[in-house]
Write a protein that holds these residues in place. Structure first.
Motif, PDB file in Angstrom:
ATOM      1  N   GLN A   1       0.853  -1.171  -0.040  1.00  0.00           N
ATOM      2  CA  GLN A   1      -0.186  -0.025   0.181  1.00  0.00           C
ATOM      3  C   GLN A   1       0.876   1.143  -0.045  1.00  0.00           C
ATOM      4  OE1 GLN A   1      -2.335  -0.437   3.531  1.00  0.00           O
ATOM      5  NE2 GLN A   1      -3.906  -1.596   2.332  1.00  0.00           N
ATOM      6  N   ARG A   2       0.233   2.463  -0.630  1.00  0.00           N
ATOM      7  CA  ARG A   2       0.932   3.556  -0.587  1.00  0.00           C
ATOM      8  C   ARG A   2       0.201   4.496   0.408  1.00  0.00           C
ATOM      9  NH1 ARG A   2       3.583   6.160  -4.605  1.00  0.00           N
ATOM     10  NH2 ARG A   2       2.641   4.987  -6.158  1.00  0.00           N
ATOM     11  N   HIS A   3       1.352   4.940   1.687  1.00  0.00           N
ATOM     12  CA  HIS A   3       0.474   5.730   2.515  1.00  0.00           C
ATOM     13  C   HIS A   3      -0.076   6.982   2.233  1.00  0.00           C
ATOM     14  CE1 HIS A   3       0.515   8.239   6.393  1.00  0.00           C
ATOM     15  NE2 HIS A   3       0.572   7.201   6.823  1.00  0.00           N
ATOM     16  N   TRP A   4      -1.283   7.198   2.687  1.00  0.00           N
ATOM     17  CA  TRP A   4      -2.322   8.291   2.067  1.00  0.00           C
ATOM     18  C   TRP A   4      -1.454   9.652   2.344  1.00  0.00           C
ATOM     19  CZ3 TRP A   4      -4.177  12.197   5.249  1.00  0.00           C
ATOM     20  CH2 TRP A   4      -3.886  12.056   6.417  1.00  0.00           C
ATOM     21  N   LEU A   5      -0.665   9.794   3.274  1.00  0.00           N
ATOM     22  CA  LEU A   5      -0.144  11.249   3.559  1.00  0.00           C
ATOM     23  C   LEU A   5       1.215  11.474   3.121  1.00  0.00           C
ATOM     24  CD1 LEU A   5      -0.565  13.914   5.043  1.00  0.00           C
ATOM     25  CD2 LEU A   5       0.455  12.922   7.124  1.00  0.00           C
ATOM     26  N   SER A   6       2.298  10.351   3.522  1.00  0.00           N
ATOM     27  CA  SER A   6       3.531  10.489   3.219  1.00  0.00           C
ATOM     28  C   SER A   6       3.810  10.048   1.599  1.00  0.00           C
ATOM     29  CB  SER A   6       4.537   9.906   3.977  1.00  0.00           C
ATOM     30  OG  SER A   6       3.980   8.431   4.060  1.00  0.00           O
ATOM     31  N   GLY A   7       3.042   9.196   1.167  1.00  0.00           N
ATOM     32  CA  GLY A   7       3.315   8.639  -0.170  1.00  0.00           C
ATOM     33  C   GLY A   7       4.435   7.637  -0.215  1.00  0.00           C
TER      34      GLY A   7
ATOM     35  N   GLY B   1      11.126   7.555  -1.532  1.00  0.00           N
ATOM     36  CA  GLY B   1      11.659   8.001  -2.867  1.00  0.00           C
ATOM     37  C   GLY B   1      10.729   8.745  -3.363  1.00  0.00           C
ATOM     38  N   THR B   2      11.264   9.432  -4.643  1.00  0.00           N
ATOM     39  CA  THR B   2      10.496  10.127  -5.493  1.00  0.00           C
ATOM     40  C   THR B   2      10.295   9.606  -6.815  1.00  0.00           C
ATOM     41  OG1 THR B   2      12.689  11.356  -6.245  1.00  0.00           O
ATOM     42  CG2 THR B   2      11.309  12.165  -4.409  1.00  0.00           C
ATOM     43  N   LYS B   3       9.270  10.156  -7.644  1.00  0.00           N
ATOM     44  CA  LYS B   3       8.743   9.734  -8.777  1.00  0.00           C
ATOM     45  C   LYS B   3      10.191   9.930  -9.898  1.00  0.00           C
ATOM     46  CE  LYS B   3       3.607   9.937  -8.438  1.00  0.00           C
ATOM     47  NZ  LYS B   3       2.598  10.451  -9.088  1.00  0.00           N
ATOM     48  N   GLY B   4      10.310   8.920 -10.624  1.00  0.00           N
ATOM     49  CA  GLY B   4      11.619   9.176 -11.339  1.00  0.00           C
ATOM     50  C   GLY B   4      12.694   8.456 -10.874  1.00  0.00           C
TER      51      GLY B   4
END
Length: 341
Positions: free
Chosen positions: A206-212, A244-247
């Motif tokens: 799952q992806r955390h709804w707040l922190s991502g 992490g970040t996208k990309g």
């Protein structure tokens, strides 16, 4: 027209005869060393010759270290060599699969004999090694006994970089459920016992709804003991948190273990020692299909917990309604008494 007839499988005598023609040094150094643990255990059942060759400690020691790189430390190596009755082979047998939560085969001990527990953790992604670590946890202090049980593999400021692309969509995120693999071998160094608390593959992502952050869950189901007229189950939840970040690439920021009861409450150290003791002494599941069975047990456990929660909410709802009715009756009687007075 000639009919095609499928040749029968070779008899055991033919197989044994073929094996006897191969020199034992070739079998030991060029064939058996290429097998994994489950295949090596199966090979031991083929013939007396293979049974003898596959019983050597050095072979199983290498299997243990290749399966769990975290066990390749001087202290754990020494512990593995003293496991009864077959040293590293016994350690592998105890540690490869999860304890079976079948309550009819578990024992009931009052306490765990060890003054500490050793966690040997290994994480892989698509069979590529990510990282491993060994953590020792003392189990005798008052703080451990009274506090919620939790084992953290990484320090709060630690971060393990990876080459795994950060998932940019929910579909990519779900792929991690199949790609991520984790082993959590828990060792009792005093009683020389071990078990694996991980389902090997993730049971949910799952992806955390707040922190991502990406939260990858593993775990196992253990017998929680008898409560009232029934038996309870406990859930050992292993959480791997990746940022992490996208990309970019992901990094592992947290790996922790906690144990919950059927009501979702975290258990303290005193309670968990009894539960872990049952897990150490209980029977193990089948080597084959451990990932499927582990996830199935998890899903069945979560369904039972959901049903239990719904029943509890219904009972509380009926109790609330009864309290409201009683309150109205009392208020009405009190109002009538005051009015007629």
């Amino acid at each position: 027209m000639a009919s095609s007839v499928e040749a029968p499988p070779p008899s055991s005598s033919v197989v044994n005869g073929s094996l006897s023609a191969v020199h034992s040094d070739i079998l030991e150094t060029h064939i058996l060393t290429r097998l994994d643990g489950p295949t090596l255990a199966s090979a031991a059942c083929v013939s007396s010759q293979l049974s003898s060759l596959t019983s050597k400690q050095s072979l199983w020691t290498n299997i243990c270290h290749s399966t769990w790189p975290s066990t390749d430390t001087p202290r754990i190596q020494q512990l593995i060599s003293t496991f009864a009755p077959h040293g590293p082979r016994s350690f592998f047998s105890n540690s490869f699969t999860n304890p079976d939560p079948d309550i009819t085969t578990t024992t009931n001990h009052d306490h765990c004999r060890s003054s500490e527990l050793i966690s040997a953790v290994d994480i892989y992604h698509r069979n590529e090694f990510v990282f491993s670590k060994v953590v020792e946890t003392e189990t005798e202090s008052g703080w451990f006994m009274c506090s919620p049980f939790r084992v953290d593999i990484l320090d709060p400021k630690d971060m393990v970089p990876t080459r795994i692309p950060y998932p940019d969509t929910d579909n990519t995120c779900q792929e991690l459920e199949e790609d991520f693999m984790l082993s959590w071998v828990l060792i009792d160094p005093i009683g020389l016992r071990a078990m694996n608390l991980s389902t090997y593959k993730a049971v949910s992502v799952q992806r955390h709804w707040l922190s991502g952050e990406i939260q990858i869950r593993f775990g196992s189901i253990l017998s929680g003991g008898q409560k009232g007229s029934g038996w309870e189950l406990s859930h050992c939840e292993i959480m791997v948190t990746c940022g992490g970040t996208k990309g970019g690439e992901m990094h592992v920021s947290e790996v922790c273990l906690q144990v919950e009861d059927m009501d979702g409450m975290h258990l303290n150290g005193k309670d968990i020692l009894v539960i872990l003791d049952r897990g150490f002494e209980g029977k193990r599941g089948n080597i084959r299909g451990r990932e499927v069975k582990g996830k199935k047990r998890y899903e069945e456990y979560m369904e039972r917990r959901r049903e239990r929660k719904e029943k509890k909410l219904k009972r509380e709802g009926r109790l609330d309604m009864l309290c409201v009715v009683c309150g109205v009756i009392i208020f009405s009687c009190l109002g009538s008494f005051i009015f007629w007075r």
